[in-house]
Motif scaffolding. Structure first.
Motif, mmCIF file in Angstrom:
data_model
loop_
_atom_site.group_PDB
_atom_site.id
_atom_site.type_symbol
_atom_site.label_atom_id
_atom_site.label_comp_id
_atom_site.label_asym_id
_atom_site.label_seq_id
_atom_site.Cartn_x
_atom_site.Cartn_y
_atom_site.Cartn_z
ATOM 1 N N ALA A 21 -18.284 118.433 -5.581
ATOM 2 C CA ALA A 21 -18.412 117.178 -4.849
ATOM 3 C C ALA A 21 -18.240 115.981 -5.785
ATOM 4 N N ASN A 22 -18.791 116.062 -6.990
ATOM 5 C CA ASN A 22 -18.657 114.975 -7.954
ATOM 6 C C ASN A 22 -17.205 114.819 -8.407
ATOM 7 N N TYR A 23 -16.523 115.943 -8.608
ATOM 8 C CA TYR A 23 -15.112 115.906 -8.993
ATOM 9 C C TYR A 23 -14.281 115.214 -7.917
ATOM 10 N N LEU A 24 -14.567 115.531 -6.667
ATOM 11 C CA LEU A 24 -13.825 114.922 -5.571
ATOM 12 C C LEU A 24 -14.105 113.426 -5.454
ATOM 13 N N GLU A 25 -15.269 113.009 -5.903
ATOM 14 C CA GLU A 25 -15.613 111.583 -5.856
ATOM 15 C C GLU A 25 -15.070 110.817 -7.054
ATOM 16 N N THR A 26 -15.194 111.401 -8.252
ATOM 17 C CA THR A 26 -14.889 110.662 -9.485
ATOM 18 C C THR A 26 -13.608 111.090 -10.176
ATOM 19 N N GLY A 27 -13.157 112.323 -9.920
ATOM 20 C CA GLY A 27 -11.992 112.843 -10.634
ATOM 21 C C GLY A 27 -12.329 113.501 -11.946
ATOM 22 N N PHE A 28 -13.627 113.589 -12.283
ATOM 23 C CA PHE A 28 -14.034 114.191 -13.550
ATOM 24 C C PHE A 28 -14.618 115.583 -13.329
ATOM 25 N N THR A 29 -14.182 116.530 -14.168
ATOM 26 C CA THR A 29 -14.712 117.887 -14.129
ATOM 27 C C THR A 29 -16.063 117.923 -14.827
ATOM 28 N N PRO A 30 -16.803 119.032 -14.719
ATOM 29 C CA PRO A 30 -18.081 119.133 -15.441
ATOM 30 C C PRO A 30 -17.923 119.000 -16.955
ATOM 31 N N ASP A 31 -16.716 119.288 -17.462
ATOM 32 C CA ASP A 31 -16.450 119.157 -18.904
ATOM 33 C C ASP A 31 -15.856 117.797 -19.257
ATOM 34 N N TYR A 32 -15.884 116.873 -18.302
ATOM 35 C CA TYR A 32 -15.385 115.503 -18.483
ATOM 36 C C TYR A 32 -13.881 115.435 -18.706
ATOM 37 N N ASP A 33 -13.182 116.475 -18.264
ATOM 38 C CA ASP A 33 -11.735 116.375 -18.126
ATOM 39 C C ASP A 33 -11.469 115.611 -16.840
ATOM 40 N N SER A 34 -10.234 115.238 -16.587
ATOM 41 C CA SER A 34 -9.959 114.461 -15.372
ATOM 42 C C SER A 34 -8.830 115.096 -14.574
ATOM 43 N N ALA A 35 -8.813 114.789 -13.286
ATOM 44 C CA ALA A 35 -7.774 115.309 -12.404
ATOM 45 C C ALA A 35 -6.415 114.813 -12.860
ATOM 46 N N GLY A 61 -1.797 115.302 -12.443
ATOM 47 C CA GLY A 61 -0.712 115.649 -11.553
ATOM 48 C C GLY A 61 -0.947 115.130 -10.146
ATOM 49 N N SER A 62 -0.458 115.875 -9.172
ATOM 50 C CA SER A 62 -0.605 115.445 -7.783
ATOM 51 C C SER A 62 -2.059 115.479 -7.324
ATOM 52 N N MET A 63 -2.909 116.271 -8.014
ATOM 53 C CA MET A 63 -4.311 116.352 -7.622
ATOM 54 C C MET A 63 -5.028 115.030 -7.859
ATOM 55 N N ALA A 64 -4.541 114.244 -8.798
ATOM 56 C CA ALA A 64 -5.178 112.953 -9.069
ATOM 57 C C ALA A 64 -5.125 112.070 -7.826
ATOM 58 N N GLU A 65 -3.987 112.075 -7.142
ATOM 59 C CA GLU A 65 -3.866 111.256 -5.939
ATOM 60 C C GLU A 65 -4.661 111.860 -4.786
ATOM 61 N N VAL A 66 -4.675 113.195 -4.706
ATOM 62 C CA VAL A 66 -5.481 113.849 -3.678
ATOM 63 C C VAL A 66 -6.947 113.461 -3.843
ATOM 64 N N GLN A 67 -7.424 113.499 -5.082
ATOM 65 C CA GLN A 67 -8.827 113.144 -5.351
ATOM 66 C C GLN A 67 -9.095 111.694 -4.969
ATOM 67 N N GLN A 68 -8.177 110.806 -5.281
ATOM 68 C CA GLN A 68 -8.372 109.399 -4.937
ATOM 69 C C GLN A 68 -8.450 109.199 -3.426
ATOM 70 N N ASN A 69 -7.678 109.997 -2.682
ATOM 71 C CA ASN A 69 -7.756 109.920 -1.221
ATOM 72 C C ASN A 69 -9.119 110.404 -0.725
ATOM 73 N N ILE A 70 -9.555 111.560 -1.237
ATOM 74 C CA ILE A 70 -10.810 112.156 -0.775
ATOM 75 C C ILE A 70 -12.005 111.290 -1.168
ATOM 76 N N ALA A 71 -11.862 110.512 -2.226
ATOM 77 C CA ALA A 71 -12.951 109.632 -2.649
ATOM 78 C C ALA A 71 -13.287 108.586 -1.585
ATOM 79 N N HIS A 72 -12.367 108.331 -0.655
ATOM 80 C CA HIS A 72 -12.641 107.392 0.427
ATOM 81 C C HIS A 72 -13.577 107.983 1.484
ATOM 82 N N LEU A 73 -13.723 109.300 1.503
ATOM 83 C CA LEU A 73 -14.540 109.938 2.532
ATOM 84 C C LEU A 73 -16.019 109.735 2.245
ATOM 85 N N PRO A 74 -16.864 109.858 3.245
ATOM 86 C CA PRO A 74 -18.306 109.779 2.991
ATOM 87 C C PRO A 74 -18.771 110.943 2.128
ATOM 88 N N ALA A 75 -19.849 110.731 1.403
ATOM 89 C CA ALA A 75 -20.373 111.772 0.510
ATOM 90 C C ALA A 75 -20.643 113.064 1.264
#
Length: 304
Positions: free
Chosen positions: A258-272, A274-288
């Protein structure tokens, strides 16, 4: 001898015509009737916006590399390369000539849930109606209402570039006969409301399986391989397995997902990336609650 050959030839032609007629009858476009879309009432524009972000509409239908408010101009034109040829994403802005401005809710709903265009033609499954078929009519109506509030664009996307036989739309009826349905991708016993909501988002508007599930030679999902990873449609690397048994996210908790989908950061502080970066940015608009529901579903989906 000639008469016998003529009778044989006529029988062969007759059998071919009967076979073609049977094929067409089984595989012809099957839109919902107009009455199916009646009585839904005024769309909930706020919910329509959430469906818009869940569906990632801007990722394909906005101009390439668009940012800010330009991402809401759904002018189309993006080229999607595939083993079957290159698909050019259409304009779905409210423009009356270049976009969907002349469409009705029934036109839009049948494209979304039945893969049938305004002219009654089969649509190519590069448009993920195979997933959108699981959407509720209410969400389709609300999304349609939101799309009509967006800016118009007069851009006209070029036609698809598909070699024979993939340029024959009639054959898409056969593809639908083999692969198209609106049933759940997986059956989950004792799923609570949160998991059911996550399943709806992932299998329906979110169309996550379109990239994360491997396909056979005809472009249909491989049975028993739901969300287990697939070749990258952009040509490099692989889209990861996101089931609980995967090396990529199997060790993540529901909160990590859930945190990755909100922030784009993995538990190891890597980031989304490729195309997943934009997917994550879209999903970040959704309610928690929706991101938590997606995470809950991904933690119980079967591994293979």
């Amino acid at each position: 001898m000639v008469a016998r050959f003529t009778r044989w030839l006529l029988c062969l032609v007759g059998a071919a015509l009967i076979g073609f007629a049977a094929f067409y009858f089984i595989t012809k476009p099957a839109p919902f009737p107009e009455s199916h879309w009646a009585g839904l009432g005024d769309p909930d524009i706020k919910n329509g916006e959430m469906v818009f972000w869940a569906g990632g509409c801007t990722s394909c239908h906005a101009a390439e590399k668009a940012t800010g408010d330009a991402k809401l101009v759904l002018s189309g034109g993006l080229a999607l390369k595939s083993p079957f040829g290159t698909f050019h994403v259409p304009n779905i802005s409210p423009d009356e000539k270049a976009g969907l401005g002349a469409w009705t809710l029934a036109d839009f709903g049948n494209a979304m849930k039945r893969g049938v265009g305004k002219g009654g033609e089969h649509l190519y499954p590069a448009f993920p109606y195979g997933s959108y078929s699981r959407m509720t009519d209410k969400d389709v109506n609300d999304l349609w209402g939101f799309l009509k509030t967006l800016p118009k664009s007069d851009n006209v996307a070029p036609p698809h570039e598909l070699p024979f036989p993939f340029n024959i739309r009639l054959a898409l009826g056969g593809w639908k006969f083999l692969y198209f349905n609106d049933q759940p991708r997986v059956v989950l016993a004792n799923a609570d409301d949160k998991i059911k909501r996550g399943q709806y988002l992932v299998e329906g508007p979110g169309h996550c399986g379109e990239c994360h599930t491997p396909r056979d030679a005809f472009g249909g999902f491989l049975n028993g391989k739901w969300l287990t990873g697939a070749p990258n449609p952009e040509g490099k690397g692989r889209i990861p397995d996101i089931t609980p048994g995967s090396k990529a996210v199997g060790s993540w908790s529901a909160s990590d997902i859930a945190n990755y989908l909100e922030t784009g950061f993995t538990p190891d502080y890597d980031s989304a990336g490729g195309s997943m970066a934009e997917v994550q940015q879209n999903i970040a608009h959704l309610p928690a609650s929706d991101r938590e529901a997606i995470a809950a579903y991904l933690k119980v989906v079967p591994s293979h």
